[in-house]
Design an enzyme around this catalytic site. Structure first.
Site, short mmCIF file in Angstrom:
data_model
loop_
_atom_site.label_atom_id
_atom_site.label_comp_id
_atom_site.label_asym_id
_atom_site.label_seq_id
_atom_site.Cartn_x
_atom_site.Cartn_y
_atom_site.Cartn_z
CE1 TYR A 79 -4.52 0.14 -0.05
CE2 TYR A 79 -4.39 -1.84 1.19
CZ TYR A 79 -4.74 -1.08 0.34
OH TYR A 79 -6.33 -1.37 0.10
CD GLU A 81 -4.99 4.68 0.73
OE1 GLU A 81 -6.00 4.14 0.31
OE2 GLU A 81 -4.52 4.65 1.96
CG ASP A 256 -9.02 11.19 -23.10
OD1 ASP A 256 -7.93 10.34 -23.17
OD2 ASP A 256 -9.96 10.49 -22.64
CB THR A 285 -4.56 4.70 -21.49
OG1 THR A 285 -4.42 4.96 -22.84
CG2 THR A 285 -5.98 4.92 -20.90
CE LYS A 288 -7.37 3.48 -25.31
NZ LYS A 288 -7.25 3.78 -23.89
NE ARG A 294 -6.40 -3.06 -19.67
CZ ARG A 294 -7.37 -2.48 -20.75
NH1 ARG A 294 -6.60 -2.76 -22.00
NH2 ARG A 294 -8.24 -1.78 -20.76
#
Length: 493
Positions: A79, A81, A256, A285, A288, A294
């Site tokens: 983790y 955060e 985008d 992203t 692509k 991903r």
């Protein structure tokens, strides 16, 4: 003419690299099979299927073994955060290293002042961008007005007023049927629910963006956020003009570039067609056309950096540290000179695919392409997009149905099929191969007929594929694919 050799690209590799990758994957699959053999077999089957298919989905690609292996690490167990150097959990020094590397490579690759590597996906990146813009444009002035540092210090009445303002801002984005994305204000999506939204389209006669029409719409609607970018628009965008329009109405320009980020990174899109210098905030992203894992990225000008940096906990939970590490590897690959050759070939191959369709009498939205997307209108074959997509899949050609402007069949059945060139370009396909791909697709569609419903009426979903068409298409595809093997030398036991 074929594409330049991909023998030593990160995906195709060399003999030593592929032997090492084979050993790594074999060992990993043996470990997996000891716990759940069905998952191991599905993983092997996926590689077999990808090797045997003409992958033309514009949003898919093939990541390198280095990128794929990076994701299978113990970074997944951690983790983290917060932000680099400022975590809510102890022991994050190694996560700090890989996140900082991902951000560094992104800044250098795109020439961006600031990069944020935590978003789990493109939609998450857009949510971070939207809320960062709202925080910068709406929340921060409200806090300054009341001379407080954070929303917890506001009175209940002032907080309710701010909540109302945050939820009632205006967004103007490209409509779905014109080529925009569902996160650009499509009502069923969260973006269409959190904003008072309107949409701009394309010229009905040409299918091209009409900047004067966008300007007129923006002046009438006065949005806080103007969104540019696309998921199914087969042309380039002048982002300098979009920034002019945003400035004229006092809007924040968000771009985008998830679909065409590889063409930006590879210097196919430069000058006014490179969104990063003109957008206040840019999202993408990392798969692509970037050929990475991903995931998502947010790039921003300095004035928005502190707001974007609050993506966790503002929108995101714990970042996927193993994916951030893979982003760092993929972005490092994209900074190599060979990536620019690859990006140029993507665009050249798309033109060859489009020309192959046009010479065979097929209809294309905007009558061509100058990016990586070809949008085929299948209504001339008497088919819906869903029928065409399914028939092509039966023949080993993987595509996705897509709306066309003013689509009479809506967003589910559609009248179009979207095709993209990044994945097959990664395999080494060149101009001649893409012309052959167009020939195969036209043959399948010309030999597909609509089916009927149970009541005997015309169906938008069922279809009848002519006898022998699937077999001859797969045979012809196999000849092309065998010349350009996927992960050559990578063999699994």
């Amino acid at each position: 003419m074929s594409a330049p050799s991909t023998e030593n690209t990160p995906v195709q590799g060399g003999n030593t690299a592929n032997a090492t990758a084979s050993a790594a994957y074999d060992a990993a699959l043996q470990v997996i099979a000891a716990v759940e053999p069905r998952v191991a077999e599905a993983t092997r089957a996926e590689l077999r299927d990808q090797r045997a298919s003409l992958k033309l989905i514009a949003s898919e690609n093939y990541a390198s073994p280095a990128v794929l292996l990076t994701m299978g690490s113990w970074f997944s167990d951690k983790y983290a955060e917060g932000t680099v150097g400022h975590r809510f959990y102890a022991g994050c020094q190694n996560v700090d290293t890989v996140e900082a590397l991902a951000a560094e490579h992104a800044r250098e690759l795109f020439g961006a002042p600031y990069a944020y590597a935590q978003p789990h996906s493109g939609i998450d990146a857009n949510l971070v961008a939207f809320w960062s813009i709202l925080a910068h444009r709406v929340e921060t002035p409200a806090l300054e007005k009341h001379a407080v540092k954070n929303v917890n210090e506001l009175s209940e009445g002032d907080w309710e007023t701010l909540r109302h303002e945050l939820g009632n801002q205006r967004l103007l984005g490209m409509s779905l049927d014109a080529g925009g994305h569902l996160t650009h204000g499509f009502r069923p999506n969260i973006s269409g629910k959190m904003f008072h939204q309107q949409q701009y389209g394309t010229d009905p006669a040409t299918g091209l963006l009409d900047y004067d029409a966008v300007r007129a719409k923006a002046k009438e609607f006065r949005p806080l956020v103007l969104v540019a970018g696309y998921s199914a628009y087969p042309r380039r965008v002048n982002f300098a003009k979009m920034r002019e329009i945003a400035d004229e109405v006092g809007a924040t320009l968000m771009v985008d570039m998830a679909h065409f980020a590889g063409l930006v990174a590879g210097k196919v899109f430069t000058g006014d067609e490179d969104p990063v210098p003109f957008a206040h905030v840019t999202t993408t992203t990392t798969h692509k056309s970037l050929r990475g894992p991903r995931g998502g990225l947010v790039l921003a000008q300095e004035e928005f950096a502190s707001s974007v940096d609050r993506g966790c906990p503002m929108v995101l939970g714990g970042p996927l540290s193993h994916v951030m590490a893979a982003k760092a590897v993929a972005l490092a690959e994209a900074r190599q000179p060979a990536f620019q050759d690859y990006a140029q070939q993507i665009a050249g191959n798309a033109k060859s695919l489009a020309e192959g369709f046009l010479t065979r009498g097929a209809n294309l939205v905007t009558s061509g392409t100058d990016n990586h997307i070809v949008l085929l209108d299948v209504s001339s074959f008497g088919l819906t997009g869903r029928q065409a997509e399914s028939a092509l899949l039966d023949a080993g050609v993987v595509t996705n149905r897509n709306s066309v402007p003013a689509d009479p069949n809506g967003a589910w059945y559609t009248s179009g099929v979207r095709l993209g060139t990044p994945a097959l370009t990664t395999r080494g396909f060149g101009h001649d191969e893409f012309d052959k791909v167009a020939e195969l697709i036209v043959d399948v569609l010309a030999n597909t007929k609509p089916g009927t419903t149970k009541a005997g009426g015309p169906s938008k979903a069922s279809y009848v594929l002519g006898d022998g068409v699937a077999d001859r298409t797969k045979a012809a595809s196999a000849e092309l694919l065998d010349k350009h093997p996927l992960y050559p030398g990578l063999e699994l036991s």
